[in-house]
Design an enzyme around this catalytic site. Sequence first.
Site, mmCIF file in Angstrom:
data_model
loop_
_atom_site.group_PDB
_atom_site.id
_atom_site.type_symbol
_atom_site.label_atom_id
_atom_site.label_comp_id
_atom_site.label_asym_id
_atom_site.label_seq_id
_atom_site.Cartn_x
_atom_site.Cartn_y
_atom_site.Cartn_z
ATOM 1 N N ARG A 37 0.824 -1.213 0.000
ATOM 2 C CA ARG A 37 0.000 0.000 0.000
ATOM 3 C C ARG A 37 0.857 1.260 0.000
ATOM 4 O O ARG A 37 0.323 2.360 -0.058
ATOM 5 C CB ARG A 37 -0.835 0.008 1.277
ATOM 6 N N ARG B 48 -10.246 7.069 4.070
ATOM 7 C CA ARG B 48 -9.569 5.919 3.443
ATOM 8 C C ARG B 48 -9.251 6.235 1.975
ATOM 9 O O ARG B 48 -8.189 5.867 1.467
ATOM 10 C CB ARG B 48 -10.456 4.667 3.542
ATOM 11 N N ARG C 258 -21.909 -3.022 2.631
ATOM 12 C CA ARG C 258 -21.162 -4.295 2.725
ATOM 13 C C ARG C 258 -21.443 -5.028 4.038
ATOM 14 O O ARG C 258 -21.536 -4.445 5.105
ATOM 15 C CB ARG C 258 -19.665 -4.026 2.614
ATOM 16 N N ARG D 20 -18.325 -3.738 9.017
ATOM 17 C CA ARG D 20 -17.022 -3.304 9.534
ATOM 18 C C ARG D 20 -17.136 -1.924 10.159
ATOM 19 O O ARG D 20 -17.866 -1.077 9.644
ATOM 20 C CB ARG D 20 -16.005 -3.262 8.378
HETATM 21 P P1 AP5 Z 1 -15.001 -5.748 -1.574
HETATM 22 O O1 AP5 Z 1 -14.614 -6.780 -2.557
HETATM 23 O O2 AP5 Z 1 -15.243 -6.182 -0.171
HETATM 24 O O3 AP5 Z 1 -14.016 -4.496 -1.638
HETATM 25 P P2 AP5 Z 1 -12.442 -4.392 -1.351
HETATM 26 O O4 AP5 Z 1 -11.793 -3.834 -2.573
HETATM 27 O O5 AP5 Z 1 -11.909 -5.661 -0.810
HETATM 28 O O6 AP5 Z 1 -12.507 -3.229 -0.283
HETATM 29 P P3 AP5 Z 1 -11.902 -3.116 1.193
HETATM 30 O O7 AP5 Z 1 -12.753 -2.056 1.852
HETATM 31 O O8 AP5 Z 1 -11.805 -4.394 1.905
HETATM 32 O O9 AP5 Z 1 -10.526 -2.542 0.866
HETATM 33 P P4 AP5 Z 1 -9.644 -1.713 1.767
HETATM 34 O O10 AP5 Z 1 -8.429 -1.704 0.960
HETATM 35 O O11 AP5 Z 1 -10.178 -0.382 2.150
HETATM 36 O O12 AP5 Z 1 -9.643 -2.501 3.158
HETATM 37 P P5 AP5 Z 1 -8.623 -3.522 3.803
HETATM 38 O O13 AP5 Z 1 -9.410 -4.515 4.537
HETATM 39 O O14 AP5 Z 1 -7.604 -3.979 2.831
HETATM 40 O O15 AP5 Z 1 -16.333 -5.028 -2.121
HETATM 41 C C1 AP5 Z 1 -16.979 -4.009 -1.396
HETATM 42 C C2 AP5 Z 1 -18.497 -4.205 -1.479
HETATM 43 O O16 AP5 Z 1 -18.929 -4.008 -2.817
HETATM 44 C C3 AP5 Z 1 -18.959 -5.609 -1.072
HETATM 45 O O17 AP5 Z 1 -20.159 -5.485 -0.372
HETATM 46 C C4 AP5 Z 1 -19.190 -6.340 -2.408
HETATM 47 O O18 AP5 Z 1 -20.225 -7.295 -2.324
HETATM 48 C C5 AP5 Z 1 -19.556 -5.186 -3.333
HETATM 49 N N1 AP5 Z 1 -19.016 -5.382 -4.678
HETATM 50 C C6 AP5 Z 1 -17.790 -5.886 -5.019
HETATM 51 N N2 AP5 Z 1 -17.641 -5.874 -6.349
HETATM 52 C C7 AP5 Z 1 -18.787 -5.339 -6.864
HETATM 53 C C8 AP5 Z 1 -19.224 -5.059 -8.197
HETATM 54 N N3 AP5 Z 1 -18.458 -5.333 -9.251
HETATM 55 N N4 AP5 Z 1 -20.454 -4.489 -8.358
HETATM 56 C C9 AP5 Z 1 -21.246 -4.214 -7.275
HETATM 57 N N5 AP5 Z 1 -20.880 -4.476 -5.993
HETATM 58 C C10 AP5 Z 1 -19.663 -5.016 -5.791
HETATM 59 O O19 AP5 Z 1 -7.840 -2.574 4.841
HETATM 60 C C11 AP5 Z 1 -8.485 -2.025 5.965
HETATM 61 C C12 AP5 Z 1 -7.493 -1.160 6.735
HETATM 62 O O20 AP5 Z 1 -6.381 -1.965 7.207
HETATM 63 C C13 AP5 Z 1 -6.820 -0.031 5.949
HETATM 64 O O21 AP5 Z 1 -7.646 1.121 5.895
HETATM 65 C C14 AP5 Z 1 -5.528 0.177 6.749
HETATM 66 O O22 AP5 Z 1 -5.750 0.935 7.901
HETATM 67 C C15 AP5 Z 1 -5.157 -1.237 7.189
HETATM 68 N N6 AP5 Z 1 -4.221 -1.907 6.237
HETATM 69 C C16 AP5 Z 1 -4.501 -2.987 5.461
HETATM 70 N N7 AP5 Z 1 -3.449 -3.319 4.702
HETATM 71 C C17 AP5 Z 1 -2.461 -2.443 5.004
HETATM 72 C C18 AP5 Z 1 -1.136 -2.260 4.524
HETATM 73 N N8 AP5 Z 1 -0.610 -3.054 3.575
HETATM 74 N N9 AP5 Z 1 -0.405 -1.247 5.043
HETATM 75 C C19 AP5 Z 1 -0.921 -0.432 6.001
HETATM 76 N N10 AP5 Z 1 -2.171 -0.551 6.492
HETATM 77 C C20 AP5 Z 1 -2.951 -1.545 5.996
#
Ligand code: AP5
Length: 281
Positions: free
Chosen positions: A137, A220, A176, A209
Amino acid sequence: MAPLKDETVEALRDTIHQLESRVQQLEAKLGSTGGNASSRGSRSNSDSVRMILMGPPGAGKGTQAPKIKDKYCACHLATGDMLRSQVTKKTALGREAKKIMDQGGLVSDEIMVNMIKGELENNTECRQGFILDGFPRTVAQAERLDNMLSEKNQKLQHAVELQIDDGLLVSRITGRLIHPASGRSYHKIFNPPKEHMTDDVTGEPLIQRSDDTAETLKKRLSTYHDQTSPVVAYYKKTGIWKPIDASQAPGQVWKSLLGVFEKEKQPSTTGSLLSRIGLKG
Ligand code: AP5
């Protein structure tokens, strides 16, 4: 042996392409019906995958990654899920991470890099490859990942960017629903569970969440544009960056992903088969 005519060579090429497609279909079928451990283990290296999925919150990384995992029997490492598991276990890291996540910020590079390193080294599911979802990221994380892989003489094959306008993400994020134990995600409208607030597979309750609010999403997204967009630029320079329109329906996004894999696979497998029978041209 009489020289082969052009038409004969073309006909052989067609036959080889058909055979390869059939083999891929059968392998996909085997993967989707579970297959057994030994058949998974016997897959060749050309069937492995080493890729990252990038995209803003709600782009669909967590929706598509499990399908790639099934196709390749690779591990799906979602750093957000790993952090949330620490939150659930109420560890010191989990307590710190929750504050940062709920503010829409990023957990430190050092912690995240070590988390991924540990998984790549010890998680046996990663032997057949990996799908990184939510990592790297920052450019620093991307550089550390490159170093980690080059120590193992490995390279990333794909850096797929799920592209979508910010405006489309509010409804995705606020609707979601999550199954915490597996990370499976649903959507109240776009992808509802069969039973209200219940995971289709385990029958366990679904949750929302704590960072899935319109207000935290704004933060975000701003973190994504400031710190993760440079990671996209980093991979654009390497030749493995592949953009996909993530505003399409989930099935269409999956087809686009398959297109990325097929494009990479066809020339090499066909090339090797053709060269084996002396027809590479
Ligand atoms: P979904 O597939 O769940 O979306 P996603 O891209 O996985 O979104 P996230 O919110 O999980 O990503 P994120 O990067 O913000 O969070 P993460 O957990 O990595 O889809 C979303 C919704 O839309 C669902 O309901 C789905 O059904 C629907 N949907 C999907 N595709 C669709 C379509 N085509 N059409 C219609 N609907 C659709 O990170 C969380 C936090 O962790 C970060 O903010 C950060 O604080 C920390 N973190 C994580 N990784 C790191 C890192 N590497 N470094 C530092 N901090 C980190």
